[in-house]
Each structure stands twice: as structure tokens, then as C-alpha cells.
Design a protein around this motif. Structure first.
Motif, short mmCIF file in Angstrom:
data_model
loop_
_atom_site.label_atom_id
_atom_site.label_comp_id
_atom_site.label_asym_id
_atom_site.label_seq_id
_atom_site.Cartn_x
_atom_site.Cartn_y
_atom_site.Cartn_z
N GLN A 1 -16.20 93.54 6.65
CA GLN A 1 -15.39 93.08 5.57
C GLN A 1 -14.65 91.95 5.79
N ARG B 1 -15.69 84.07 6.70
CA ARG B 1 -16.88 83.31 6.62
C ARG B 1 -16.86 82.61 5.27
N ASP C 1 -24.72 91.68 7.42
CA ASP C 1 -23.94 90.46 7.23
C ASP C 1 -24.59 89.41 8.62
N ASN D 1 -15.24 89.87 8.39
CA ASN D 1 -16.05 88.63 8.76
C ASN D 1 -16.47 87.86 7.31
N LEU D 2 -16.66 88.76 6.21
CA LEU D 2 -17.24 88.16 5.21
C LEU D 2 -16.42 87.06 4.58
N TYR D 3 -15.26 87.72 4.71
CA TYR D 3 -13.77 86.94 3.97
C TYR D 3 -13.67 85.72 4.91
N VAL E 1 -25.78 90.65 -0.13
CA VAL E 1 -24.88 91.03 1.04
C VAL E 1 -23.50 91.40 0.44
N PRO F 1 -19.69 93.23 0.56
CA PRO F 1 -18.70 93.79 1.48
C PRO F 1 -18.39 95.22 1.12
N HIS G 1 -21.42 85.70 -0.87
CA HIS G 1 -21.97 86.20 0.40
C HIS G 1 -23.21 86.22 0.74
#
Length: 491
Positions: free
Chosen positions: A404, A410, A380, A406-408, A293, A295, A286
Motif C-alpha cells: 500500500q 512510487r 507491485d 510502496n504504491l503511494y 495493480v 492497492p 499504478h
RNA sequence: CGGGGUGUAGCGCAGCCCGGUUAACGCGCCUGCUUUGGGAGCAGGAGAUCGCAGGUUCGAAUCCUGCCACCCCGACCA
């Protein structure tokens, strides 16, 4: 990490970027002991979040915690042939139990205090645990044993890197004992699912579930299941493993039980583990050139409030507001830190929380107090917006969920963008240079796998679970193949 | 264990080739004043057995010998 500070960007030097980040984000540092790290409070807080979450998941699936010795008698190790071969080259060994004053000052090992039998510092605990289980199991009524242990282990690695490969690391190791093969396989697969669930829903790291080839299998296992993640540089990272050990350890340590039918049989085993290496996975999935960054589900605190003021009077007003806000957040289940240090300026704090990966930052100054607003920045996307104080809690709650996912997403997109299928050797070697996962045909032999590794440094990361059958030709030998497997260069 | 490299302040480093007496610089640290909506400015200050042990020399961070430690690249690995 960039800006005016002399830190590498990912583009310039990914591996330096990683090391700089770990230190800069205050996660860990190298210690006075070669290959061993000091995990700093902020890094340890993240590890504790992982532990808490996993521990709950283990208990929800019926497991309990226990603790076994750090030291393992050398003789235990030789009882399972494949196991000892796998670990022998990286074991720390205790040979003496006393020091004495040396002539000319200092201390030295007392040669008279030599141990009768050397003790191995555990690189993993199968042997000591199965030796113990012998005394715990007589009947099918004693099964299953569903035990987990949180501990440190030592593997004397030649080359180490913070979190990714250290001579000593923290982990959990589950060791279960079952009456039937099916039950043990179910357990191993179940724990793989737990790991995948944890990786994807808490760490926001998409993982590939699969089984290892014979070459990559755990020393002493019949089947090794794994979750494989893809890092930003396209390299694979094994994030967790779960092993079906068959009756190997039961036979080595003579652990038998009497079944309902009155017949004796050896117990079936599994073991499964994840380590502080997950910290490395988290970072390399991340983080960006500005630092860590996190989560939201893993962040030691999800929101930081930074006050901006000139006078004591302003500071007091903001402080009062921040305390009220903090209470509201806590009520809503949001963890928050009010950064009221008067030793640092707002700009410094902005930068610091940024490279430490705090998901959301709220800045409050006199202007906000007058307008009934705050400034909300998300880590993020590095975007900022002004939000009315009245809707703050619901906004932040939604924002944390959005970050949360968005990170996944991405990370998932990155993996998909860097996954391909190839059918020829030339394509294969070309794609390898780009990094990523490569689905290719392989003739199924360890020799071919080994040869490919020697030629390209690529390994078969796994045979994905539920992999589609497909006829094809091995990229190296041209021999027939029934399915594609996942190749990559790995950490 | 093979190949390469580096040890000078808390960190990063200059000086070494061509020995010369206050060991330079940046960051950080301390004090004071001014500052505070993206890593503050100015002034002052503290901090170094130059990795260790020998040797050469009137004199060694600098030259020589030995040792130690660490880093990078390989083989191994979660």
C-alpha cells in the motif's frame, strides 16, 4: 500488457494499453449502447470498496444518504442561468412515455404520448434537489442539511472512454444547505479534505488540492475546489470536486430561511462528487505492462492462494492446508481467495491474477507441504520469496501494508519527477511535450488562460491551496502575476 | 457536427482491386487422452443469414446505388 498476447505496452500506446487493460482485467466493457459501459463483477467489486469507504467517511462527517429522481423537469434547468449553459449541450431528454406497434412490424414512439413538459435525464441533481429543499427549510433550525446521494447520471459526451468518460456514469453527489456562507465554505473545504484523504490513503494516489479558475469552475458555483492527480503519462486527471455554490441555487429555487434574528435570508449551498472515473485514476496511477495493480485497501481480495498438485491426494492435502490458512487470514482481517478451480492450470492462474492486480499471491505445492513453506509473490514489484508457514499471517499483514505505501510513494515520486517550474513561453511549450505539472506565472485573466489552452491544449488544473505568493510575469502576456499556477494537459 | 476509416464465427482478421459453387487463418469454445512449480501438448469437433436493402449478372463476400452501425482525429467534458 505484453507477453505473448497482443496487448499494447504503455510505451507503445498508452491509451490502447489502458483500454486493453480494462477489458483484460475484467473491469468493464463497452455495451450495446453507445458510450455506455457494462461494469463487470470484478470492476464493480472495486467500485463497491470505494463506495463503502467513502460512505463511511461521509457518515463520519455527519452526512446521510437520500435519493432523488432520475428525471428533472426541463423548466428546472433554466432557473439557474450559468448551470443550464454548462450542461445544456450534453443532456438526454425524455419526450414521450409510450411506444406502439409500428406498421410493418417493430415498435415506434407513439406520437400521441408526448409529454407536456420534457424531462431531462439528470446530468447532476442540483436543480431537483434545491427545488425539493425549498419545502424542507423554513427556519435556521432546519439547517444544515447534509445529504448525499449515490446514483447514476447521464452526460451525452461526444467521445467516450471506459471509466474516464462515459455517457452514463456512477457517482455520489453531496448537496448541503447551510445558514451561513462561512459554514458552507467550511463544508466544501472539509469534503475536499475527505476526498484527498481517500485518494491518498486508500487509492494510494497522491493528489494536489486546489481551487479552479473561473474558466474551469462548475456551472453555477462561486468556487470549485478540486483534487488533481497525475497519471503515468504525465497527464492530469481531475479526481474529485467540491463546490461552494453561494446562494445561487437558493435564489433560483427560492429557498429561504428565517434566522435567529427573525430576518429572512437565502440558504447557502455546496455540492461535491466523485465518480467511477476514480477507477480510471486507479488504473493509470499504478498499473503496469502486465496488467492491473491494486492497492491492498481496494482489492476485492488481497491474497489469492493457488494450489499446485498432480494427484487427487495432493489436492486434498493442499486444500485442507489452504482452508486452515484462509481461516487464519480472515481472523487477521486479510481478505483471501482460494483459487481451487480444477479447470485451469497454475500457470494460467498466475497470469490471470497478475493482470487482475491481486496484491499478493501464495502458491502451495507438494514441495511446500514437505518443507513447511509457501511461495509468496507480490504484484507491485513482481518479486517472489519462500516463506515459512508459521510466520505467514504476520508476513502477509506486513507485506500488504508495505505494498500500500510502496504504491503511494512510487506514484508520489513520479509526480515529483514530472513537476517543474518554468518562466518563459518556450520553456513552457517544451515542458508540455514531456507531460507533467508545470508551475508557471499567469496574469489571472480568463482570456489569457483561454488563449494558452487554444495554443497548447494545456489548462490550469488548479491554484494549489496554500500556494506561495511570488511576484512574476505571465508566461504568455508578460503581465504581472502574484503566484504560480499549475498547468497540464488533462484527461 | 466537420475530416478520415471499418463492418466476414464469441474475439482478431484473410479473401474484395481482377465475380466462379467446401469463405482461409490465429485465439477462444466442446470431446478424449496425456499433462499441472509461469498463460500445456496431441487428436477430433462445433460455430458465418459475409452490417442491412435494392440492383447488375448464368453466378455476388467480391461490382453499382441507398441506408445503418461502429471506430479514430477535431470542437465539448467529471
Amino acid at each position: 500488457m505484453s507477453d505473448k498476447f497482443d496487448y499494447a505496452t504503455r510505451e507503445e500506446n498508452y491509451s490502447k494499453w489502458y483500454n486493453d487493460l480494462v477489458v483484460k482485467a475484467d473491469l468493464a466493457e463497452n455495451s450495446a449502447v453507445r458510450g455506455c459501459m457494462v461494469i463487470k463483477p470484478y470492476g464493480y467489486a472495486i467500485w463497491e470498496k470505494m463506495q463503502q469507504t467513502l460512505d463511511t467517511m461521509f457518515k463520519d462527517t455527519g452526512h446521510v444518504n437520500a435519493y432523488f429522481p432520475l428525471f428533472i423537469p426541463k423548466s428546472f434547468f433554466s432557473k439557474e442561468a450559468a448551470h443550464v449553459e454548462g450542461f445544456a449541450k450534453e443532456c438526454a431528454v425524455v419526450t414521450h412515455y409510450r411506444l406502439r406497434n409500428a406498421e410493418g412490424g417493430g415498435i415506434e414512439v407513439d406520437p400521441d404520448a408526448k409529454l407536456e413538459e420534457e424531462l431531462i435525464v439528470r446530468p447532476t441533481s442540483e436543480t431537483i434537489i434545491w427545488n425539493t429543499y425549498r419545502g424542507w427549510v423554513q427556519s435556521y433550525r432546519d439547517l444544515p442539511i447534509l445529504v448525499n446521494q449515490w446514483c447514476n447520471v447521464v452526460r451525452w459526451e461526444m467521445r467516450t472512454r471506459l471509466f474516464l468518460r462515459t455517457a452514463e456514469f456512477l457517482w455520489q453527489e453531496g448537496h448541503t444547505a447551510h445558514a451561513t456562507s462561512q459554514e458552507a465554505v467550511f463544508e466544501a473545504e472539509q469534503m475536499l479534505d475527505v476526498y484527498a484523504d481517500f485518494a491518498e490513503n486508500f487509492l494510494a494516489i497522491p493528489v494536489l488540492k486546489g481551487i479552479k479558475t473561473a474558466n474551469e469552475r462548475f456551472a453555477g458555483a462561486l468556487e470549485t475546489y478540486c483534487i488533481e492527480a497525475m497519471m503515468q503519462d504525465g497527464k492530469a486527471l481531475q479526481a474529485g470536486t467540491s463546490h461552494f455554490l453561494g446562494q445561487n441555487f437558493a435564489k433560483a429555487f427560492d429557498v429561504k430561511f428565517t434566522g435567529k434574528d427573525g430576518k429572512q435570508d437565502y440558504v447557502w449551498a455546496t455540492s461535491w462528487g466523485v465518480s467511477t472515473r476514480l477507477m480510471g485514476a486507479l488504473i493509470m496511477t499504478h498499473s503496469d505492462d502486465k496488467g492491473l495493480v491494486l492497492p491492498p485497501k481496494l482489492a476485492p481480495f488481497q491474497v489469492v492462494i493457488v494450489p499446485i498438485y498432480k494427484t487427487d491426494e495432493e489436492a486434498d492435502r493442499i486444500s485442507e492446508f489452504a482452508k486452515r490458512l484462509t481461516a487464519e487470514f480472515k481472523q487477521a482481517g486479510i481478505s483471501v481467495k482460494f483459487d481451487n478451480r480444477d479447470t485451469h492450470k497454475p500457470g494460467f492462474k498466475f497470469a490471470e491474477h497478475e493482470y487482475r492486480g491481486v496484491p499478493v499471491r501464495i502458491a502451495v505445492g507438494p514441495r511446500d507441504l514437505d518443507n513447511g513453506t509457501v511461495e509468496v509473490a507480490r504484484r507491485d514489484t513482481l518479486t517472489k520469496e519462500v516463506v515459512a508457514q508459521g510466520e505467514l499471517v504476520s508476513t502477509i499483514k506486513g507485506l500488504l501494508e508495505e505494498i500500500q505505501s510502496n504504491l503511494y510513494n512510487r506514484a508520489l515520486k513520479h509526480r515529483e519527477d514530472n513537476t517543474c517550474k518554468v518562466d518563459t513561453w518556450d520553456e513552457f511549450t517544451a515542458k508540455l511535450e514531456e507531460g507533467g505539472f508545470i508551475y508557471a506565472h499567469w496574469d489571472g485573466t480568463p482570456e489569457t488562460e483561454q488563449k494558452i489552452k487554444e495554443l497548447t491544449k494545456a489548462t490550469i488544473r488548479c491554484i494549489p491551496i496554500g500556494n506561495a505568493k511570488e511576484d512574476g510575469k505571465c508566461i504568455l502576456t508578460g503581465n504581472p502575476s502574484t503566484q504560480r499556477v499549475v498547468f497540464a494537459r488533462a484527461y
